[in-house]
Motif scaffolding. Structure first.
Motif, PDB file in Angstrom:
ATOM      1  N   ILE A  56      -6.772   4.242  -4.643  1.00  0.00           N
ATOM      2  CA  ILE A  56      -7.296   3.954  -3.307  1.00  0.00           C
ATOM      3  C   ILE A  56      -6.417   2.973  -2.537  1.00  0.00           C
ATOM      4  CG2 ILE A  56      -9.702   4.447  -3.931  1.00  0.00           C
ATOM      5  CD1 ILE A  56     -10.113   1.398  -4.152  1.00  0.00           C
ATOM      6  N   LYS A  57      -5.215   2.653  -3.072  1.00  0.00           N
ATOM      7  CA  LYS A  57      -4.417   1.575  -2.470  1.00  0.00           C
ATOM      8  C   LYS A  57      -4.084   1.800  -0.999  1.00  0.00           C
ATOM      9  CE  LYS A  57       0.153   3.149  -4.049  1.00  0.00           C
ATOM     10  NZ  LYS A  57      -0.167   4.298  -4.928  1.00  0.00           N
ATOM     11  N   ASP A  58      -3.887   3.070  -0.594  1.00  0.00           N
ATOM     12  CA  ASP A  58      -3.515   3.328   0.791  1.00  0.00           C
ATOM     13  C   ASP A  58      -4.699   3.289   1.749  1.00  0.00           C
ATOM     14  OD1 ASP A  58      -0.902   3.564   0.097  1.00  0.00           O
ATOM     15  OD2 ASP A  58      -1.020   5.729  -0.231  1.00  0.00           O
ATOM     16  N   LEU A  59      -5.901   3.244   1.188  1.00  0.00           N
ATOM     17  CA  LEU A  59      -7.091   3.268   2.041  1.00  0.00           C
ATOM     18  C   LEU A  59      -7.640   1.871   2.310  1.00  0.00           C
ATOM     19  CD1 LEU A  59      -8.897   6.229   0.242  1.00  0.00           C
ATOM     20  CD2 LEU A  59      -7.547   6.330   2.338  1.00  0.00           C
ATOM     21  N   ILE A  60      -7.071   0.863   1.610  1.00  0.00           N
ATOM     22  CA  ILE A  60      -7.633  -0.487   1.734  1.00  0.00           C
ATOM     23  C   ILE A  60      -6.848  -1.290   2.765  1.00  0.00           C
ATOM     24  CG2 ILE A  60      -8.290  -2.562   0.472  1.00  0.00           C
ATOM     25  CD1 ILE A  60      -7.965  -0.860  -2.078  1.00  0.00           C
ATOM     26  N   PRO A  61      -7.507  -1.808   3.797  1.00  0.00           N
ATOM     27  CA  PRO A  61      -6.819  -2.702   4.732  1.00  0.00           C
ATOM     28  C   PRO A  61      -6.354  -3.954   3.987  1.00  0.00           C
ATOM     29  CG  PRO A  61      -8.956  -2.022   5.585  1.00  0.00           C
ATOM     30  CD  PRO A  61      -8.904  -1.587   4.160  1.00  0.00           C
ATOM     31  N   ALA A  62      -5.149  -4.447   4.316  1.00  0.00           N
ATOM     32  CA  ALA A  62      -4.546  -5.548   3.558  1.00  0.00           C
ATOM     33  C   ALA A  62      -5.425  -6.789   3.518  1.00  0.00           C
ATOM     34  CB  ALA A  62      -3.180  -5.883   4.158  1.00  0.00           C
ATOM     35  N   LYS A  63      -6.149  -7.068   4.584  1.00  0.00           N
ATOM     36  CA  LYS A  63      -6.907  -8.328   4.646  1.00  0.00           C
ATOM     37  C   LYS A  63      -8.107  -8.356   3.709  1.00  0.00           C
ATOM     38  CE  LYS A  63      -5.778 -10.147   9.181  1.00  0.00           C
ATOM     39  NZ  LYS A  63      -6.244 -10.200  10.578  1.00  0.00           N
ATOM     40  N   VAL A  64      -8.630  -7.196   3.327  1.00  0.00           N
ATOM     41  CA  VAL A  64      -9.791  -7.213   2.425  1.00  0.00           C
ATOM     42  C   VAL A  64      -9.427  -6.675   1.046  1.00  0.00           C
ATOM     43  CG1 VAL A  64     -11.594  -7.113   4.179  1.00  0.00           C
ATOM     44  CG2 VAL A  64     -10.595  -4.994   3.328  1.00  0.00           C
ATOM     45  N   ARG A  65      -8.132  -6.686   0.698  1.00  0.00           N
ATOM     46  CA  ARG A  65      -7.760  -6.070  -0.579  1.00  0.00           C
ATOM     47  C   ARG A  65      -8.310  -6.841  -1.779  1.00  0.00           C
ATOM     48  NH1 ARG A  65      -3.536  -9.111   0.881  1.00  0.00           N
ATOM     49  NH2 ARG A  65      -2.325 -10.121  -0.749  1.00  0.00           N
ATOM     50  N   PRO A  71     -11.103  -8.877  -2.105  1.00  0.00           N
ATOM     51  CA  PRO A  71     -12.527  -8.585  -2.368  1.00  0.00           C
ATOM     52  C   PRO A  71     -12.730  -7.187  -2.935  1.00  0.00           C
ATOM     53  CG  PRO A  71     -12.258  -9.490  -0.178  1.00  0.00           C
ATOM     54  CD  PRO A  71     -10.896  -9.338  -0.729  1.00  0.00           C
ATOM     55  N   THR A  72     -11.991  -6.210  -2.419  1.00  0.00           N
ATOM     56  CA  THR A  72     -12.125  -4.848  -2.918  1.00  0.00           C
ATOM     57  C   THR A  72     -11.744  -4.785  -4.393  1.00  0.00           C
ATOM     58  OG1 THR A  72     -11.425  -4.152  -0.733  1.00  0.00           O
ATOM     59  CG2 THR A  72     -11.547  -2.452  -2.420  1.00  0.00           C
ATOM     60  N   VAL A 118     -14.459  -6.304  -6.571  1.00  0.00           N
ATOM     61  CA  VAL A 118     -15.636  -5.443  -6.721  1.00  0.00           C
ATOM     62  C   VAL A 118     -15.357  -4.331  -7.726  1.00  0.00           C
ATOM     63  CG1 VAL A 118     -17.140  -3.800  -5.549  1.00  0.00           C
ATOM     64  CG2 VAL A 118     -16.555  -5.939  -4.441  1.00  0.00           C
ATOM     65  N   SER A 156      -1.341  -2.037  -6.788  1.00  0.00           N
ATOM     66  CA  SER A 156      -1.417  -1.827  -5.346  1.00  0.00           C
ATOM     67  C   SER A 156      -0.065  -1.415  -4.755  1.00  0.00           C
ATOM     68  CB  SER A 156      -1.925  -3.088  -4.654  1.00  0.00           C
ATOM     69  OG  SER A 156      -1.006  -4.129  -4.822  1.00  0.00           O
ATOM     70  N   LYS A 157       0.975  -1.352  -5.609  1.00  0.00           N
ATOM     71  CA  LYS A 157       2.297  -0.989  -5.091  1.00  0.00           C
ATOM     72  C   LYS A 157       2.908   0.189  -5.829  1.00  0.00           C
ATOM     73  CE  LYS A 157       3.502  -5.743  -3.817  1.00  0.00           C
ATOM     74  NZ  LYS A 157       2.697  -6.615  -4.689  1.00  0.00           N
ATOM     75  N   MET A 172       4.676   1.284   2.247  1.00  0.00           N
ATOM     76  CA  MET A 172       3.243   1.361   1.982  1.00  0.00           C
ATOM     77  C   MET A 172       2.468   1.583   3.275  1.00  0.00           C
ATOM     78  SD  MET A 172       1.400  -1.100  -0.738  1.00  0.00           S
ATOM     79  CE  MET A 172       2.201  -2.469   0.039  1.00  0.00           C
ATOM     80  N   ALA A 173       1.879   2.748   3.388  1.00  0.00           N
ATOM     81  CA  ALA A 173       1.152   3.080   4.616  1.00  0.00           C
ATOM     82  C   ALA A 173      -0.282   2.576   4.520  1.00  0.00           C
ATOM     83  CB  ALA A 173       1.167   4.588   4.850  1.00  0.00           C
ATOM     84  N   LYS A 174      -0.444   1.283   4.649  1.00  0.00           N
ATOM     85  CA  LYS A 174      -1.798   0.724   4.561  1.00  0.00           C
ATOM     86  C   LYS A 174      -2.545   0.943   5.864  1.00  0.00           C
ATOM     87  CE  LYS A 174      -1.936  -1.844   0.680  1.00  0.00           C
ATOM     88  NZ  LYS A 174      -2.633  -2.766  -0.117  1.00  0.00           N
ATOM     89  N   LYS A 175      -3.875   0.966   5.737  1.00  0.00           N
ATOM     90  CA  LYS A 175      -4.677   1.045   6.953  1.00  0.00           C
ATOM     91  C   LYS A 175      -4.631  -0.297   7.656  1.00  0.00           C
ATOM     92  CE  LYS A 175      -8.807   2.690   6.042  1.00  0.00           C
ATOM     93  NZ  LYS A 175     -10.089   3.362   6.193  1.00  0.00           N
ATOM     94  N   GLU A 176      -4.781  -0.254   8.960  1.00  0.00           N
ATOM     95  CA  GLU A 176      -4.746  -1.503   9.706  1.00  0.00           C
ATOM     96  C   GLU A 176      -5.999  -2.325   9.445  1.00  0.00           C
ATOM     97  OE1 GLU A 176      -3.472  -2.202  13.922  1.00  0.00           O
ATOM     98  OE2 GLU A 176      -3.064  -0.054  13.705  1.00  0.00           O
ATOM     99  N   SER A 177      -5.849  -3.654   9.485  1.00  0.00           N
ATOM    100  CA  SER A 177      -6.985  -4.524   9.196  1.00  0.00           C
ATOM    101  C   SER A 177      -7.835  -4.754  10.445  1.00  0.00           C
ATOM    102  CB  SER A 177      -6.500  -5.860   8.654  1.00  0.00           C
ATOM    103  OG  SER A 177      -5.836  -5.650   7.447  1.00  0.00           O
ATOM    104  N   THR A 209     -14.470  -0.057   4.628  1.00  0.00           N
ATOM    105  CA  THR A 209     -13.878  -0.043   3.289  1.00  0.00           C
ATOM    106  C   THR A 209     -14.756  -0.802   2.311  1.00  0.00           C
ATOM    107  OG1 THR A 209     -11.758  -0.105   4.371  1.00  0.00           O
ATOM    108  CG2 THR A 209     -11.769  -0.488   2.000  1.00  0.00           C
ATOM    109  N   LEU A 210     -15.132  -2.027   2.685  1.00  0.00           N
ATOM    110  CA  LEU A 210     -15.939  -2.836   1.778  1.00  0.00           C
ATOM    111  C   LEU A 210     -17.290  -2.193   1.526  1.00  0.00           C
ATOM    112  CD1 LEU A 210     -15.202  -6.541   2.704  1.00  0.00           C
ATOM    113  CD2 LEU A 210     -14.649  -5.321   0.614  1.00  0.00           C
ATOM    114  N   VAL A 232     -16.768   0.783  -0.878  1.00  0.00           N
ATOM    115  CA  VAL A 232     -16.415   0.322  -2.223  1.00  0.00           C
ATOM    116  C   VAL A 232     -17.623  -0.278  -2.932  1.00  0.00           C
ATOM    117  CG1 VAL A 232     -15.083  -1.413  -3.483  1.00  0.00           C
ATOM    118  CG2 VAL A 232     -13.968   0.013  -1.788  1.00  0.00           C
TER     119      VAL A 232
END
Lengths: 194, 191
Positions: free
Chosen positions: A58-67, A69-70, A73, A119-120, B1-6, B14-15, B18
Motif C-alpha cells: 500500500i506504499k503508493d496509496l499512503i500520503p507522506a504526512k500520515v505514513r 500512523p498508518t 496501525v 516503504s521504498k 515514488m509516486a506518493k499521494k499528495e498529503s 487513508t487513515l 486503514v
C-alpha cells in the motif's frame, strides 16, 4: 544488492540486536531463557514479514504526512493477531512473554524496517528483508537467552544439566546488560571492527 | 515514488480505510480464537482444582466475599457421592513484590492444607518465583488452626524464601485469606 544479501544482512552485517542495537526493551527483558528468546524472536519475525508485506503493497496509496500512523496501525493489527493466537494455542509461552507481546508494536526494528525499507522497495524484497531481519533478531535473542539460562540456571531450553542454582544475576536484568555487552564485543571482534 | 499528495481529504480517507480494515481483521481473529482461549483458562482451573484436592467425582462452585480484601473468592467443593472430600479456594494477594499473586489452595474437610498451586505471579525471576517450586511443600499437611502462617521474621512458622521475604509474606497472606474464607463457609450457622 541481490536477494541473498538482502536476506542475510539481518543476521550479521545489520543485525538488529548486535549491530544496530534496536529493540533493546524486549531483548533485555525477556531473554532469561532460550525458549523465551526464540518465542519472542519468532513472534517478531511474523509481525515483521506481515507488516513489510502490507506496507510495501500500500506504499503508493499512503500520503507522506500520515505514513507513520498508518504503519503503526498496520503493525498493531498483526501484533494483536499474534497475541490472540498465542494465547489460544501456546498458553505456556504466552504466559511467559506476557506484556512483551503487545509491546512488539513499539519495537523499533518493526517500525524501522517499515519506514526505511518496505516503504521504498518492492513486495518481494520487503518480505525477504522482513524475514532476514526477523530471523536475525530471533537468532540474537535465542543466543542471549541461551547464555543467560546456562549461566543463571544451569539449563538450556528448560533441560537442567546440574541440580544446583546458577549465578542468579544472569537471570535478572543486570545480567542481561552484562551478557549482551560481552556478546556485542565478541561480534565486533569477529567482524574485525576492533 | 509516486506518493499521494498529503491533502486533508487524502489523509483522512487513508487513515479511515486503514483503521477500519485493521479493526475488522483484529475482530475476526478475536472471534476465531475466543473459544480456544476460554478453553485454555477452563483447563488451567480444572487442572489446579484436581491437583489441590484429594480425588473427587464432581465439584460445585461458590462465590464468597472474604473478610479482608476487596475481591470475591471462588470456592470449589469436591464431593464423592454424598461426602465432601475437600474444598479448593481460588485465592489472591495484592501484597506481592510485583502485585497480584493468585493461588489455588486445597483443604481437606478438617481444614488441613492438601496442596497449593500457584496460578498467577509476576515475582522477580530467580527470587520470588521460587514460590512455584518445592518451597510451598512446607504448607502441605498443615492446619492453620495450630500453624501460624506468617514468615519467621514476623514471628510465624513459615521459612521465607531467601531474599524474597515480601513474596513469601504475600503467599502467606493469600493462604490465610483462603483459610479464613473456607472457615467462614464451614461454620454450622452458615450451612
Amino acid at each position: 544488492m541481490n536477494q541473498w544479501q538482502n536476506f542475510s544482512k539481518g543476521f550479521f552485517k545489520e543485525n538488529a540486536v548486535f549491530v544496530m542495537l534496536l529493540g533493546m526493551c524486549p531483548t533485555l527483558a525477556i531473554t532469561n531463557s532460550a525458549i523465551n528468546g526464540l518465542g519472542m524472536g519468532l513472534a517478531t519475525t511474523f509481525v515483521l514479514v506481515m507488516s513489510n508485506l502490507s506496507i510495501s503493497l500500500i506504499k503508493d496509496l499512503i500520503p507522506a504526512k500520515v505514513r507513520i500512523p498508518t504503519f503503526i496501525v498496520v503493525i498493531a493489527s498483526f501484533v494483536t493477531v499474534v497475541d490472540l493466537v498465542m494465547a489460544g494455542y501456546a498458553p505456556a509461552l504466552h504466559e511467559q512473554l506476557g506484556i512483551f507481546i503487545p509491546l512488539i508494536v513499539v519495537n523499533c526494528v518493526v517500525l524501522g524496517r517499515a519506514e526505511a525499507f518496505a516503504s521504498k522497495n518492492t513486495v518481494v524484497s520487503s518480505i525477504i528483508d522482513g524475514a532476514g531481519m526477523g530471523l536475525g533478531f530471533a537468532m540474537a535473542l535465542t543466543l542471549l537467552g541461551a547464555v543467560r539460562e546456562l549461566l543463571g540456571n544451569l539449563s538450556l531450553f528448560g533441560f537442567k544439566f546440574i541440580e544446583a542454582d546458577g549465578i542468579l544475576v544472569f537471570i535478572l536484568a543486570p545480567g542481561a546488560f552484562i551478557a549482551l555487552g560481552f556478546m556485542i564485543a565478541l561480534v565486533n571482534r569477529i567482524t574485525k571492527k576492533v | 515514488m509516486a506518493k499521494k499528495e498529503s491533502t486533508f481529504t487524502n489523509m483522512f480517507l487513508t487513515l479511515l480505510i486503514v483503521t477500519v480494515v485493521s479493526s475488522l481483521a483484529a475482530s475476526g481473529v478475536y472471534n476465531l480464537t475466543k473459544v480456544p482461549i476460554a478453553e485454555v483458562a477452563r483447563m488451567k482451573q480444572q487442572k489446579a482444582i484436581e491437583q489441590v484436592m484429594p480425588p473427587f467425582d464432581t465439584y460445585s462452585m461458590q462465590t464468597v466475599m472474604p473478610a479482608s480484601g476487596k475481591d470475591s473468592l471462588l470456592l470449589f467443593k469436591g464431593t464423592t457421592g454424598e461426602e465432601t472430600v475437600g474444598v479448593a479456594v481460588n485465592t489472591y494477594s495484592y501484597e506481592g513484590y510485583s502485585g497480584l499473586i493468585k493461588l489455588m489452595v486445597g483443604f481437606t474437610p478438617d481444614g488441613t492444607i492438601h496442596n497449593i498451586v500457584v496460578l498467577e505471579q509476576k515475582e522477580t525471576p530467580g527470587l520470588g518465583t521460587k514460590m512455584t517450586t518445592k518451597w510451598k511443600d512446607q504448607f502441605i499437611g498443615k492446619n492453620l488452626k495450630d500453624f501460624n502462617c506468617t514468615v519467621t521474621k514476623d514471628g510465624g512458622q513459615v521459612d521465607a524464601i531467601t531474599a524474597a521475604t515480601v513474596s513469601s509474606r504475600a503467599f502467606c497472606d493469600a493462604v490465610n485469606r483462603a483459610y479464613e474464607t473456607y472457615q467462614s463457609t464451614n461454620t454450622p450457622q452458615n450451612q
